[in-house]
Design a protein around this motif. Structure first.
Motif, mmCIF file in Angstrom:
data_model
loop_
_atom_site.group_PDB
_atom_site.id
_atom_site.type_symbol
_atom_site.label_atom_id
_atom_site.label_comp_id
_atom_site.label_asym_id
_atom_site.label_seq_id
_atom_site.Cartn_x
_atom_site.Cartn_y
_atom_site.Cartn_z
ATOM 1 N N VAL A 1 4.983 92.494 -51.162
ATOM 2 C CA VAL A 1 6.215 91.884 -51.660
ATOM 3 C C VAL A 1 5.957 91.324 -53.054
ATOM 4 C CG1 VAL A 1 8.013 90.166 -51.245
ATOM 5 C CG2 VAL A 1 6.942 91.339 -49.316
ATOM 6 N N TYR A 2 6.895 91.620 -53.985
ATOM 7 C CA TYR A 2 6.757 91.194 -55.370
ATOM 8 C C TYR A 2 7.964 90.355 -55.778
ATOM 9 C CZ TYR A 2 3.260 94.925 -55.505
ATOM 10 O OH TYR A 2 2.183 95.726 -55.250
ATOM 11 N N TYR A 3 7.710 89.428 -56.681
ATOM 12 C CA TYR A 3 8.780 88.607 -57.237
ATOM 13 C C TYR A 3 9.392 89.346 -58.414
ATOM 14 C CZ TYR A 3 11.083 84.830 -59.793
ATOM 15 O OH TYR A 3 11.990 84.058 -60.461
ATOM 16 N N GLY A 4 10.719 89.259 -58.542
ATOM 17 C CA GLY A 4 11.389 89.920 -59.651
ATOM 18 C C GLY A 4 12.655 89.202 -60.049
ATOM 19 N N ILE A 5 13.105 89.493 -61.248
ATOM 20 C CA ILE A 5 14.362 88.956 -61.758
ATOM 21 C C ILE A 5 15.204 90.126 -62.246
ATOM 22 C CG2 ILE A 5 15.459 87.441 -63.449
ATOM 23 C CD1 ILE A 5 12.946 85.782 -63.501
ATOM 24 N N LEU A 6 16.371 90.294 -61.635
ATOM 25 C CA LEU A 6 17.249 91.390 -62.015
ATOM 26 C C LEU A 6 17.934 91.111 -63.339
ATOM 27 C CD1 LEU A 6 18.905 92.155 -58.549
ATOM 28 C CD2 LEU A 6 16.914 93.259 -59.583
ATOM 29 N N HIS B 1 16.013 109.180 -52.078
ATOM 30 C CA HIS B 1 15.357 110.183 -52.905
ATOM 31 C C HIS B 1 14.433 109.557 -53.948
ATOM 32 C CE1 HIS B 1 18.008 113.095 -51.098
ATOM 33 N NE2 HIS B 1 19.079 112.460 -51.529
ATOM 34 N N SER B 2 14.307 108.243 -53.916
ATOM 35 C CA SER B 2 13.472 107.561 -54.906
ATOM 36 C C SER B 2 11.997 107.897 -54.691
ATOM 37 C CB SER B 2 13.675 106.045 -54.798
ATOM 38 O OG SER B 2 12.782 105.345 -55.632
ATOM 39 N N ARG B 3 11.203 107.731 -55.751
ATOM 40 C CA ARG B 3 9.772 108.038 -55.647
ATOM 41 C C ARG B 3 9.056 107.073 -54.710
ATOM 42 N NH1 ARG B 3 7.180 106.415 -61.445
ATOM 43 N NH2 ARG B 3 5.254 106.395 -60.233
ATOM 44 N N GLU B 4 9.596 105.869 -54.482
ATOM 45 C CA GLU B 4 9.011 104.914 -53.541
ATOM 46 C C GLU B 4 10.130 104.222 -52.774
ATOM 47 O OE1 GLU B 4 5.839 102.310 -54.623
ATOM 48 O OE2 GLU B 4 5.307 103.505 -56.378
ATOM 49 N N LEU B 5 9.769 103.702 -51.587
ATOM 50 C CA LEU B 5 10.715 102.979 -50.746
ATOM 51 C C LEU B 5 10.647 101.500 -51.093
ATOM 52 C CD1 LEU B 5 9.915 104.726 -47.342
ATOM 53 C CD2 LEU B 5 11.761 105.276 -48.934
ATOM 54 N N LEU B 6 11.756 100.938 -51.566
ATOM 55 C CA LEU B 6 11.799 99.542 -51.992
ATOM 56 C C LEU B 6 13.009 98.858 -51.376
ATOM 57 C CD1 LEU B 6 11.076 100.062 -55.809
ATOM 58 C CD2 LEU B 6 9.419 99.456 -54.050
ATOM 59 N N LEU B 7 12.794 97.660 -50.849
ATOM 60 C CA LEU B 7 13.870 96.828 -50.313
ATOM 61 C C LEU B 7 13.985 95.577 -51.178
ATOM 62 C CD1 LEU B 7 13.106 97.070 -46.479
ATOM 63 C CD2 LEU B 7 14.942 98.220 -47.714
ATOM 64 N N VAL B 8 15.214 95.137 -51.414
ATOM 65 C CA VAL B 8 15.457 93.987 -52.292
ATOM 66 C C VAL B 8 16.098 92.874 -51.469
ATOM 67 C CG1 VAL B 8 16.536 93.199 -54.422
ATOM 68 C CG2 VAL B 8 15.805 95.585 -54.209
ATOM 69 N N TYR B 9 15.396 91.737 -51.380
ATOM 70 C CA TYR B 9 15.861 90.589 -50.609
ATOM 71 C C TYR B 9 16.129 89.398 -51.539
ATOM 72 C CZ TYR B 9 13.761 93.028 -46.604
ATOM 73 O OH TYR B 9 13.420 93.957 -45.655
ATOM 74 N N GLU B 10 16.828 88.448 -50.972
ATOM 75 C CA GLU B 10 16.948 87.176 -51.678
ATOM 76 C C GLU B 10 15.547 86.549 -51.789
ATOM 77 O OE1 GLU B 10 18.768 83.964 -49.490
ATOM 78 O OE2 GLU B 10 18.341 84.927 -47.574
ATOM 79 N N TYR B 11 15.317 85.880 -52.877
ATOM 80 C CA TYR B 11 14.025 85.218 -53.069
ATOM 81 C C TYR B 11 14.040 83.862 -52.369
ATOM 82 C CZ TYR B 11 10.293 82.622 -55.341
ATOM 83 O OH TYR B 11 9.184 81.852 -55.584
ATOM 84 N N ILE B 12 13.042 83.623 -51.537
ATOM 85 C CA ILE B 12 12.930 82.365 -50.796
ATOM 86 C C ILE B 12 11.857 81.511 -51.469
ATOM 87 C CG2 ILE B 12 12.622 81.311 -48.541
ATOM 88 C CD1 ILE B 12 15.018 83.210 -48.753
ATOM 89 N N ALA B 13 12.271 80.401 -52.033
ATOM 90 C CA ALA B 13 11.431 79.660 -52.983
ATOM 91 C C ALA B 13 10.155 79.081 -52.392
ATOM 92 C CB ALA B 13 12.255 78.544 -53.623
ATOM 93 N N VAL C 1 14.708 87.803 -57.003
ATOM 94 C CA VAL C 1 14.649 88.617 -55.787
ATOM 95 C C VAL C 1 13.201 88.793 -55.341
ATOM 96 C CG1 VAL C 1 16.767 89.892 -56.257
ATOM 97 C CG2 VAL C 1 14.589 90.745 -57.146
ATOM 98 N N ALA C 2 13.061 89.173 -54.088
ATOM 99 C CA ALA C 2 11.769 89.587 -53.529
ATOM 100 C C ALA C 2 11.872 91.079 -53.223
ATOM 101 C CB ALA C 2 11.444 88.797 -52.271
ATOM 102 N N VAL C 3 11.000 91.864 -53.836
ATOM 103 C CA VAL C 3 11.045 93.323 -53.686
ATOM 104 C C VAL C 3 9.911 93.755 -52.766
ATOM 105 C CG1 VAL C 3 10.948 95.541 -54.863
ATOM 106 C CG2 VAL C 3 12.053 93.591 -55.975
ATOM 107 N N LYS C 4 10.286 94.365 -51.671
ATOM 108 C CA LYS C 4 9.305 94.832 -50.688
ATOM 109 C C LYS C 4 8.981 96.292 -50.975
ATOM 110 C CE LYS C 4 8.492 94.926 -45.689
ATOM 111 N NZ LYS C 4 9.064 94.575 -44.376
ATOM 112 N N ARG C 5 7.707 96.564 -51.199
ATOM 113 C CA ARG C 5 7.254 97.904 -51.586
ATOM 114 C C ARG C 5 6.350 98.460 -50.490
ATOM 115 N NH1 ARG C 5 3.374 98.956 -56.858
ATOM 116 N NH2 ARG C 5 3.901 101.151 -57.231
#
Length: 538
Positions: A217-222, A269-281, A228-232
């Protein structure tokens, strides 16, 4: 030339009757042969024969014999020589014979069949061609299987949902600012992000928040400013696609304040499977119980009890919806800025039909939390989540990890340790004493009651465990009794918006008492500071 030995024992030369030059003398020669005692046939060359014809004397005869004769191979002998044989004549057969190493042959040493080297060469060629053909077949099979799997990824229940069918439940949980964003394409019924967009948001996946058995899981800013928290997922296999789809299907259709919000995902069809969640501080409950945050900002017992109630209510909601989480643990319980629970990670979750007593499936989950009956008998039902929640309750009571190899052998597994201590009425040996177990009678009673509930959840036999509905009911009763024992008014120093928000939500302060100077008989907590104080009733 023939040499005829007459009766007087003299050698008389005569010529072969086969010679056309002497055919007129055939009758004379035949008469002489009948009177000879022996006949010797001596071949001579044609040149010697001509000398003898001109001078029929003994001297000429001697010279003819000394000159000898020439031989030349006939066609059979040439073939024999080429096949490494020796030319010869067989008196019995009366004809040419080719002498070979193993036996004689009529014309040549070459057999009608193949020689051994030829057979080896042909065998090698056939083997090579066979291996090439087999490799080509395997390659074709592999390519067809890959295409079939790819078709499963895109066709096996993964059809796109029309843009107008975004899940109402998921939409209702999103902040109004998100709902007002421009319409975007959707897939699986949720918003779709491009891989490049999320790669940029996470700074090329450099801001890691944590990892698990199947993903990081990675932290990101759209671009719209959302954190957001991005699950890879680690790999794009069929199994990971199933987990990917599982999380989406569960979270897009369920609405509960203590389930994490799914914002969207990448396309199938993306090169990787990624889920985008709300970021929990505030990270995971495990971080707050065992990690660095546990030292700098420990959670008080009332805060832990509130976390237990919220987690139990979320699990009870899942079970009522026919879903087994199957991976309940403190790393899958997130805490927001107000220390409100958000249950996450539904990759291993299973739909549980109401007409079945259990599902037969291979055990999955995290060591230390897995239901022993599920592990031994491969039978999964909602009581497996109850067992895992019993381990979480034990962690909340003790601040200990579910599995710790630094502990004594019998206490490595916290579940076993809790069963032993609670069963022997030694909760004080399990409890985290810094929570006020020894100095606060109200905390003491609540912790003992929760420990007894954990003991029931950790029973080996499923029938002996309570349901999650019963767990929620018991926890709320324990909280209610604890609040009735607490002082009517407590002075609390409010230092930041977080604490104010906690009080506004009616949640006890999350910070544990750190001063041992407090007494259990004290009815108020007074702080001296330049900051303002406010009163709040519990």
């Amino acid at each position: 030339m023939d040499y005829i030995n007459d009766l007087s024992q003299k050698w008389i030369p005569s010529f072969s009757v086969s010679s056309h030059l002497y055919s007129r003398k055939r009758e004379i020669i035949n008469e002489l042969r009948e009177s000879c005692g022996s006949i010797v046939n001596v071949p001579v060359s044609r040149s010697a024969l001509r000398i003898e014809e001109r001078n029929q004397s003994a001297e000429a005869l001697t010279k003819a014999l000394e000159k000898g004769f020439e031989l030349s191979f006939n066609r059979d002998c040439s073939r024999c020589r080429r096949s490494k044989g020796a030319c010869g004549y067989n008196n019995t057969l009366g004809g040419f014979v080719c002498y070979c190493i193993n036996e004689s042959h009529k014309h040549t040493c070459e057999k009608n069949g193949l020689t051994k080297p030829e057979k080896i060469g042909i065998g090698f060629v056939c083997g090579f061609l066979g291996a090439t053909l087999l490799a080509a077949c395997l390659l074709c099979f592999y390519i067809r299987r890959r295409k079939k799997l790819a078709a499963q990824y895109t066709n096996k229940g993964l059809s796109a949902t029309p843009p107008t069918s975004i899940s109402r439940s998921n939409h209702a949980l999103m902040p109004s600012s998100i709902s007002n964003l421009p319409n975007r394409s959707v897939d699986y019924g949720v918003q779709v992000f491009s891989y490049e967009e999320l790669e940029e948001a996470t700074d090329h996946f450099s801001r890691e928040l944590g990892d698990g058995g199947f993903s990081t899981v990675y932290y990101g800013i759209l671009k719209d400013g959302r954190a957001v928290a991005v699950k890879r997922f680690f790999e794009k296999s069929l199994k990971r696609v199933e987990q990917f789809k599982n999380e989406i299907n569960i979270l897009k259709s369920l609405k509960h304040p203590h389930l994490v919000i799914l914002y969207g995902c990448t396309t199938r069809h993306s090169r990787e499977l990624l889920l985008v969640y709300e970021y929990i501080a505030n990270g995971t409950l495990a971080d707050n119980l065992h990690g660095d945050q546990a030292q700098s900002r420990p959670i008080s017992w009332p805060g832990r009890l509130n976390i237990a109630i919220q987690t139990a209510s979320a699990l009870s909601f899942l079970h009522a919806s026919g879903i087994i989480h199957r991976d309940v643990k403190t790393t899958n319980i997130l805490l927001d800025s107000n220390y409100q629970v958000k249950v996450a990670d539904f990759g291993l979750s299973r739909l549980f039909p109401p007409d079945l007593s259990h599902i037969s499936t291979g055990p999955q989950g995290t060591p230390g939390y897995v239901d022993p009956e599920y592990y031994q008998c491969y039978r999964l039902n909602e009581k497996s989540d109850v067992y895992s929640f019993g381990v979480v309750l034990s962690e909340l009571i003790s601040s200990k990890k579910a599995v710790d190899i630094t502990r004594s052998r019998e206490d490595i597994n916290l579940a076993n340790m809790a069963i032993s201590k609670i069963g022997n009425d030694s909760v004080h040996e399990l409890a985290d004493l810094s929570l006020g177990f020894a100095r606060d009678p109200s905390v003491n009673r609540m912790m003992i009651s929760v420990a007894e509930l954990a003991f029931g959840c950790l029973q080996q036999e499923r029938e002996a465990r309570p349901s999650m509905d019963e767990v929620v009911k018991v926890l709320r009763e324990i909280q209610k009794e604890g609040e009735s024992d607490a002082p009517g008014v407590v002075e609390v120093e409010v230092r930041s918006g977080d604490e104010a928000a906690l009080l506004n939500h009616g949640v006890p302060p999350v910070l544990s008492p750190v001063s041992e100077k407090e007494t259990s008989g004290s009815n108020t907590t007074t702080t001296s500071s330049s900051s303002r104080t406010r009163k709040s009733s519990f």
